[in-house]
Scaffold this active site. Structure first.
Site, PDB file in Angstrom:
ATOM      1  N   ASP A 285       0.894  -1.352  -0.129  1.00  0.00           N
ATOM      2  CA  ASP A 285       0.060   0.062   0.084  1.00  0.00           C
ATOM      3  C   ASP A 285       0.727   1.170   0.092  1.00  0.00           C
ATOM      4  OD1 ASP A 285      -2.236   1.726   0.749  1.00  0.00           O
ATOM      5  OD2 ASP A 285      -3.364  -0.496   0.777  1.00  0.00           O
TER       6      ASP A 285
ATOM      7  N   HIS B 192      -3.668   6.037   3.455  1.00  0.00           N
ATOM      8  CA  HIS B 192      -4.467   4.596   3.122  1.00  0.00           C
ATOM      9  C   HIS B 192      -3.676   3.475   3.801  1.00  0.00           C
ATOM     10  CE1 HIS B 192      -5.980   1.479   0.074  1.00  0.00           C
ATOM     11  NE2 HIS B 192      -7.021   2.470   0.186  1.00  0.00           N
TER      12      HIS B 192
ATOM     13  N   SER C 128     -11.399  -1.027  -0.672  1.00  0.00           N
ATOM     14  CA  SER C 128     -10.054  -0.998  -0.055  1.00  0.00           C
ATOM     15  C   SER C 128     -10.024  -1.484   1.176  1.00  0.00           C
ATOM     16  CB  SER C 128      -9.436   0.442  -0.020  1.00  0.00           C
ATOM     17  OG  SER C 128      -8.579   0.708  -1.058  1.00  0.00           O
TER      18      SER C 128
END
Lengths: 703, 122
Positions: free
Chosen positions: A158, A233, A419
């Protein structure tokens, strides 16, 4: 009523009835030494009329005072020692009860508690880990079986993570974040605009932020990205899997024990396949030139990333390699309401669609035949600025550009997207791998699906989801999931972990046969879950149903059949572990081939020396007096297992008989000058099969 | 197909003033839709595990396609920047040349992927 208290009560009820019924050891915490559960050899009919008399009779025979309390089943009765008779230890009484010919078995009636509700204060808001909503995964239920082992590693590929978040500490500081690596390369002109950390690949996967300004958008490199604040994220994804749990702070992770390997592959405006593929290789323990080997290879790779297109050969090839190593890749489906993105549409991955709390597809989620299963994707119900009711709360950072203050997402700073559905499933996979080290990629994927909860039947007013190819426009509104477009069902941690506890059947056999050839099918490398062993093997003929050929050693690990002269023979092997759980697979034996989808070996995993019990309970239980030393009950006599071979999946006398018979037949065949294939076959199956655990399995051919 | 990627990852253009870069790109797109100075980055899979940079340089010499080896993926695979192309060479023709080279087993586009948080609450 406080949700934690509700959970406590529910779990208490569940666990006591469950454990009482199966008499299984389970995760005992506090023992009540004055109660027993007795299974009589004959039925109590009617139970109420005879239970007291039966208890009185037992009491006389074991010279103590007993009182029948609750009937549990037709022959199963709870019995208490009379409180004023404490002159004899419960162990003594238990021993005598076990000797009674009218008693089939007896175990202590122990007090159970829910052990696996974490004390993280924000856990109450993590609805997706609980069981109150249809789409919630019941992680709390799974945690009663396992909270995850520290040697199971989940890699998060990520944007990197913020190690300074208090719930994402490094392993050396008592957290669960491993060192990881940064795979975001510099630009070919020597710049580091995407990496945004003034370096290319390096050992620091910290997330420096991925903000895009309007000035950035003037650069061709970022022209296709929207202006945005930093997303943090990777920090969000990481928290959902491995936030420090039961530490009286913040949120709970989906696992409490598994460690997390941060692999930075996304920078500003995303990341290239070349860095993602390299990161995947490294995370799984494969070499990447110029990068030190990964000392902590991951069992599960979480990729909450993608873009539209078809799966490239580069992904397909690597995924095939990872599957061969037993590594599971979990991917998010994407958020366009259309076909699953790359790499979610690649073969062998677990592609996760996003669900609303009620189990319908959340509007943004992609869908289609590539989806493996669904998991909560986050939805607000209120969209007018009020509280977002079903946010997927996790760890984050408040910095709009570079790192700022750490915080947790919540109803007013919500978190949603496929996600975050993917890491929910990655957490479940880590729990599964914790209880059974013999699960390969295929088994993990299949048992995730097996454990899933069926989608709710269509709700009134919610249209059915359809295949993206049948929809003229993206399906960006809520729709009712079907297995055709949303996978097997809704991710369920308890169901998946239970499925993971089943053994794994493995069958080794020669690759080719000749008509009339004796074929040995070897299942000794089947494997059981941690703490269990395979005790039973049952080979049966599925087809032909008429004039079925005989199986030599039908109840042993190694069986033999004669290959048909024409057509094919389908056999099924069912293995049983010492807890009565099963797995099965079929084998096709033709005139010239043997094939099976089962792996050739499945007992390769190494369990921890001591399987971690769930940590000490957080909710304070009702104190239970323990007036005498806690006796250790003898394990409940298991239901009669299937005819078994010796422990460890090995041979036993029947196997020796099988092999002797085969050897005799084969020698006779040699003398009569039959096919050379037999001599090859014979040479690969020497009579000393029992000692063949160290044999090179490849010499037996592959399926 | 490759010429479409001219907007993405063009370091030479990145050094230009933004208005000039945009004009250049628009000009290229309008006047020479099939020609691009720089192609989309690719992943090259080699036929044998050799040192990437010299191998890619040798392929560039043989094919006449300007290549720059980037980060390694595995012993066989490496990220490669393609361009700037010489006058008259298109990305498609460059790829055709590369695919025909004996040292290359396969070529795929080095596509950019994004994180997948949802953009809107619902």
């Amino acid at each position: 009523m406080n949700i934690r208290l509700l959970l406590l009560l529910a779990a208490t009820a569940t666990s006591s009835s469950l454990y009482a019924a199966d008499g299984n050891g389970g995760e005992a915490t506090v023992t009540t030494p004055y109660g027993f559960i007795v299974q009589y050899r004959d039925t109590l009919d009617p139970p109420s009329a005879r239970s007291k008399a039966r208890a009185d009779d037992l009491a006389i025979r074991v010279h103590t005072k007993l009182r029948a309390t609750r009937a549990i089943g037709p022959r199963l009765q709870a019995i208490d020692l009379v409180p004023d008779d404490t002159s004899r230890s419960a162990t003594d009484v238990l021993r005598e009860l076990r000797l009674d010919p009218r008693v089939e078995y007896v175990v202590m009636d122990e007090r159970r508690q829910p052990q696996a509700l974490p004390n993280d204060p924000l856990f109450v808001n993590q609805w997706y880990l609980q069981a109150d909503q249809p789409a919630a995964i019941n992680a709390a239920g799974a945690w009663n079986i396992t909270t995850g082992e520290s040697d199971v590693v989940v890699a998060v590929l990520d944007t990197g993570i913020r190690y300074d978040h208090p719930d994402l500490g490094r392993t050396e500081n008592g957290g669960r974040m491993l060192p990881g690596y940064d795979f975001v390369s510099g630009e070919s002109n020597g710049g580091f605009l995407v990496a945004n950390d003034n370096s290319g690949r390096d050992p620091d996967p910290s997330d420096p932020g991925d903000w895009i300004t309007s000035a950035d958008k003037n650069l061709p490199l970022f022209a296709n990205c929207d202006t945005s604040n930093s997303s943090w994220h990777g920090t969000r994804v990481a928290g959902m899997i491995a936030a420090s749990t039961n530490n009286s702070a913040g949120i709970a992770g989906g696992t409490w024990g598994a460690r997390l390997l941060p692999v930075r592959v996304l920078g500003k405006c995303g990341g290239r396949d070349s860095d993602i593929l390299a990161g995947m290789r490294w995370a799984a323990g494969l070499p990447v030139p110029g990068v030190p080997d990964n000392p902590h290879p991951a069992k599960v790779l979480n990729l909450s990333l993608g873009s539209s297109g078809s799966c490239s050969a580069a992904y397909a090839q690597l995924l095939s390699e990872l599957n061969g190593r037993g590594v599971l890749v979990v991917t998010s489906a994407g958020n366009d309401g259309g076909e699953a993105s790359v790499p979610a549409n690649c073969p062998g991955v677990v592609a996760v669609a996003g669900l609303r709390h009620v189990g319908t597809k959340v509007g943004f989620s992609n869908l289609g035949a590539a989806i493996t299963l669904g998991a909560p994707g986050g939805n607000c119900v209120n969209t007018g600025g009020q509280a977002c009711l079903f946010s997927l709360d996790t760890t984050s950072n408040s910095g709009t550009t570079g790192p700022g203050t750490d915080f947790y997402t919540d109803q007013f700073r919500p978190n949603f997207g496929t996600s975050f559905a993917a890491p929910i499933v990655s957490s479940i996979a880590a729990l599964m791998a914790s209880v059974n080290r013999n699960l390969g990629t295929v088994q993990l994927r299949a048992r995730l699906r097996e454990g899933a909860t069926p989608y709710p039947t269509a709700n009134t007013g919610v249209p059915l989801c359809v295949a993206p190819s049948d929809s003229p426009t993206p399906q960006i509104s809520e729709c009712a999931c079907t297995t055709e477009v949303c996978g097997a069902g809704m991710a369920n941690a308890l169901g998946a972990v239970r499925a993971a506890q089943r053994p794994v059947v493995a069958i080794a056999a020669p690759l080719t046969t000749s008509p009339g050839q004796d074929v040995v099918l070897d299942a000794r490398d089947s494997g059981a879950a941690c703490g269990r062993s395979v005790v039973g093997y049952a080979w049966t003929v599925v087809s032909p149903t008429q004039d079925a050929p005989g199986i030599v050693g039908a109840n042993t690990a190694t069986a033999a059949v004669t290959a048909p002269t024409d057509g094919s023979l389908v056999l099924r092997l069912t293995i049983t572990d010492d807890q009565g759980l099963e797995d099965s697979a079929t084998v096709n034996v033709g005139a010239g081939f043997v094939s099976s989808a089962a792996p050739m070996a499945a007992n390769t995993g190494v369990c921890p020396a001591v399987v971690s019990p769930a940590p000490a309970p957080t909710p304070t239980p009702t104190p239970t007096p323990t007036p005498t030393p806690t006796p250790t009950p003898t394990p409940t006599p298991a239901p009669a297992p299937a005819p078994s071979s010796s422990s460890g999946g090995g041979g036993g006398s029947l196997e020796w008989l099988t092999l002797a018979l085969l050897a005799s037949r084969l020698r006779r065949a040699h003398r009569t000058g039959q096919s050379s294939a037999r001599s090859v076959f014979f040479s690969t199956f020497p009579p000393t099969l029992r000692g063949s655990a160290a044999m090179n399995r490849s010499s037996r051919g592959t399926l | 197909m490759y010429s479409l990627a001219v907007l993405d990852g063009v370091p030479a253009l990145a050094r230009l003033p933004s208005w000039l870069a945009v004009l250049t790109l628009v000009g290229c797109a309008v006047r020479q839709p099939d020609t691009a100075a720089i192609c989309v980055p690719v992943i090259v899979e080699l036929t044998s595990p050799v040192a990437h940079k010299p191998a890619v340089a040798e392929i560039a010499r043989r094919t006449g396609v300007p290549l720059t080896a980037g980060s390694a993926i595995s012993a066989l695979s490496v990220a490669v920047a393609v361009g700037p192309l010489p006058s008259g060479m298109t990305c498609d023709s460059a790829m055709t040349r590369l695919r025909a080279d004996r040292a290359i087993r396969s070529i795929s586009a080095d596509v950019r992927r994004r994180a997948q948080p949802a953009a809107r609450p619902e």
